[in-house]
Design an enzyme around this catalytic site. Structure first.
Site, short mmCIF file in Angstrom:
data_model
loop_
_atom_site.label_atom_id
_atom_site.label_comp_id
_atom_site.label_asym_id
_atom_site.label_seq_id
_atom_site.Cartn_x
_atom_site.Cartn_y
_atom_site.Cartn_z
CD GLU A 148 -1.45 -0.61 3.55
OE1 GLU A 148 -2.61 -0.84 3.18
OE2 GLU A 148 -1.09 -0.54 4.73
CB CYS A 379 -13.56 15.33 26.09
SG CYS A 379 -14.55 15.68 24.63
CG HIS A 513 -9.55 16.53 23.63
ND1 HIS A 513 -9.46 15.37 24.35
CD2 HIS A 513 -10.72 16.46 22.95
CE1 HIS A 513 -10.52 14.61 24.10
NE2 HIS A 513 -11.29 15.25 23.25
CD GLU A 515 -6.08 15.66 25.71
OE1 GLU A 515 -6.55 16.64 26.33
OE2 GLU A 515 -6.78 14.76 25.22
N1 GLN Z 1 -18.26 10.83 23.56
C1 GLN Z 1 -18.33 12.19 23.96
C2 GLN Z 1 -18.88 13.07 22.86
O1 GLN Z 1 -18.90 12.67 21.72
C3 GLN Z 1 -16.98 12.69 24.41
C4 GLN Z 1 -15.97 12.69 23.33
C5 GLN Z 1 -14.57 12.81 23.84
O2 GLN Z 1 -14.33 12.59 25.02
N2 GLN Z 1 -13.63 13.13 22.98
O3 GLN Z 1 -19.26 14.19 23.10
#
Ligand code: GLN
Length: 541
Positions: A148, A379, A513, A515
């Site tokens: 690939e 999140c 996020h 991080e």
């Molecule tokens: N599952 C949750 C959402 O879609 C949180 C997503 C996540 O933690 N990145 O909102």
């Protein structure tokens, strides 16, 4: 003039090609050059967004909302250059774009073929969106010899020819396995891998040889002879104790010098002092803290790559070593959390998707809240924190998320369920979830006097998102009355971004996020503050 360094991998996968590319980028940057890194991925998924983190590690999200390979995280952390949509492409994406052009009739009746149409698209991608960079480092995913990756190799072969030797260089990462019975590092796999590259018309210029011990001069000479590269361009890449040592040790082995030499550049003086300082801090911590991470994909740590890096950065800033203990949240649904979480200095629930383990995560939140242990929710980790607060602080019976079934009280739900012109939008059961994901950087306004405001020292911040569900503001007043404060909101005040419990020593949960934006030299303030709180906690227990 921008020069292109093409990086391929041979012998086996998982040699750390992404890290090696990032480290070379960092070393060139330390010589004052402007660099950008890019990755070409041979798999058929259009982007890694649909791949299980178990298979492919985390999905790294850029400011401009691209879901990319986790190697882009290494690139950003090592070079502090923000990655963009135009820095990662997959076979699937290449084909989908070429097929769309074909359907539109853009090829004017031509027979559409791998060469030249697919390879042309790849070449355009490599050469596109290039500004005043001195070096573009282009990493090709996979291992040479894979079926690939052939169109990508063909494209970079053509580019080498078009750009000429003064603008293109091929670096190949290989492995020298140690065979205990022979007591030797073996060069044959490297010879074969270089030959494989040669078969598609690419002569490697520099070989970066991974080995678990010193490579004797004789072996290096042998590789140089058989692989047709200068002796100095056979660079040993030995295992090191911390990833931050990699740019330093590659430099000591002459990698960046060979690159400059090969391009006929007078290598400008290099300054690696900031890397040395980071290594010093990582290897000589003044204390340690233990953080429990309660997640889902805990058996493959690449699934949380940026997270563990960001926690390390928080440790660097506080001069402590951060020990991470990973827990599968499902365990907490069957067993008491106390036996596992008692004594940890901080608890973190990271991002995640789907129902499995969420009740266990809620238990972990409860434990952290009731026991006054620093809690950091990211999140999904914020969504479960809000559910926990709704159930146990605000006594909202049946509080839950619509991602996790049909709760009586949807304190977390699909944003469109209530946001669209005041109407509750109902999604068809098998409706397409694509396009509903909130991706990339969004602004967030911080409430003055909140912990978040203190930590960031700013009124407005920008952070990266990747989620479909949001905390439902219809419950905001009830939750605030119960002691949960909404310290960060989207500028229009509709989407909750940060919640915290002012009464708690450190309880902060964020919808984004953080991080993804932490770097060793610029540790993210939330991680710095969380680890600081864990240090305080470690003095109590
Ligand atoms: N599952 C949750 C959402 O879609 C949180 C997503 C996540 O933690 N990145 O909102």
């Amino acid at each position: 003039m921008t020069r292109f360094i093409f990086i391929t991998g041979g012998v086996v996968s998982s040699l750390g090609k992404g890290l090696a590319s990032a480290a070379l980028g960092a070393a060139l940057q330390a010589r004052g050059y402007k660099v950008r890194l890019r990755k070409l991925d041979p798999y058929i998924n259009v982007d890694p967004g649909t791949m299980s983190p178990y298979q492919h590690g985390e999905v790294y999200v850029t400011d401009d909302g691209a879901e990319t390979d986790l190697d882009l995280g290494h690139y950003e952390r090592f070079t502090c250059v923000d990655a963009r949509q135009s820095d990662n492409v997959t076979t699937g994406k290449v084909y989908s774009e070429v097929l769309a052009k074909e359907r539109r009739g853009d090829y004017l009746g031509a027979t559409v073929q791998v060469i030249p149409h697919i390879t042309d698209y790849i070449k355009e991608f490599v050469m596109g969106h290039v500004g005043d960079e001195d070096f573009m480092l282009i990493e090709i995913g996979g291992t040479v010899g894979d079926i690939e990756s052939l169109p990508f190799l063909e494209a970079i072969r053509q580019l080498g020819n078009e750009l000429g030797r003064e603008r293109a260089l091929y670096m190949h990462l290989t492995l020298l396995p140690y065979i205990p019975t022979a007591g030797e590092l073996k060069t044959k796999p490297t010879q074969h891998s270089v030959k494989e590259l040669l078969a598609v018309g690419i002569q490697a210029d520099i070989l970066l040889c991974r080995a678990d011990r010193e490579i004797p001069e004789g072996e290096r000479k042998k590789i140089a002879l058989f692989c047709n590269v200068p002796f100095e361009a056979v660079i040993p890449a030995l295992d090191v104790s911390t990833i931050y040592q990699v740019p330093i040790s590659y430099h000591e082995q002459g990698l960046d010098e060979q690159v400059c030499k090969r391009f006929g550049l007078d290598a400008p003086k290099l300054d690696l002092s900031r890397w040395k300082e980071i290594v010093e801090r990582v290897t000589k911590p003044e204390g340690e803290v233990t953080i429990a991470i309660v997640g889902k994909y805990v058996s493959l740590l690449d699934a949380y790559k940026s997270l563990s890096e960001a926690l390390t950065h928080g440790g660097i800033a506080n001069s402590v070593k951060v020990n991470l203990v990973w827990f599968d949240a499902e365990v907490f649904e069957r067993e008491d959390v106390v036996q596992y979480l008692d004594g940890v200095h901080g608890i973190l629930v990271p991002g995640g998707f789907g129902e499995r383990g969420t009740e266990g995560k809620i238990e972990a939140v409860r434990f952290a809240r009731e026991r006054n242990i620093p809690y950091f929710g990211i999140c999904l980790g914020m969504q479960v924190a809000v559910i926990e607060a709704a159930r146990n602080m605000a006594n909202i019976d049946g509080a839950g998320s619509t991602e996790l079934g049909k709760p009586k009280e949807p304190v977390v739900g699909l944003m469109t369920e209530w946001a669209r012109e005041g109407e509750l939008e109902k999604r068809a059961k098998k409706g397409d979830l694509g396009g509903t994901m909130r991706l990339g950087a969004y602004p967030c306004v911080l409430a003055k006097g909140s912990r978040a405001f203190d930590i960031y020292g700013a009124d407005e911040i920008s952070e990266r998102h990747r989620h479909r569900y949001e905390v439902n503001t219809s419950y905001k007043l009830q939750l605030e009355d119960a002691g949960l404060s909404f310290s960060g909101m989207s500028p229009d005040g509709i989407l909750p971004e940060i919640v915290e419990i002012p009464e708690h020593p450190w309880f902060v949960a964020v919808q984004f996020h953080p991080e993804l934006k932490s770097r060793p030299f610029e540790p993210h303030p939330l991680f710095v503050s969380f680890i600081d709180a864990a240090v305080q906690q470690s003095r109590l227990v």
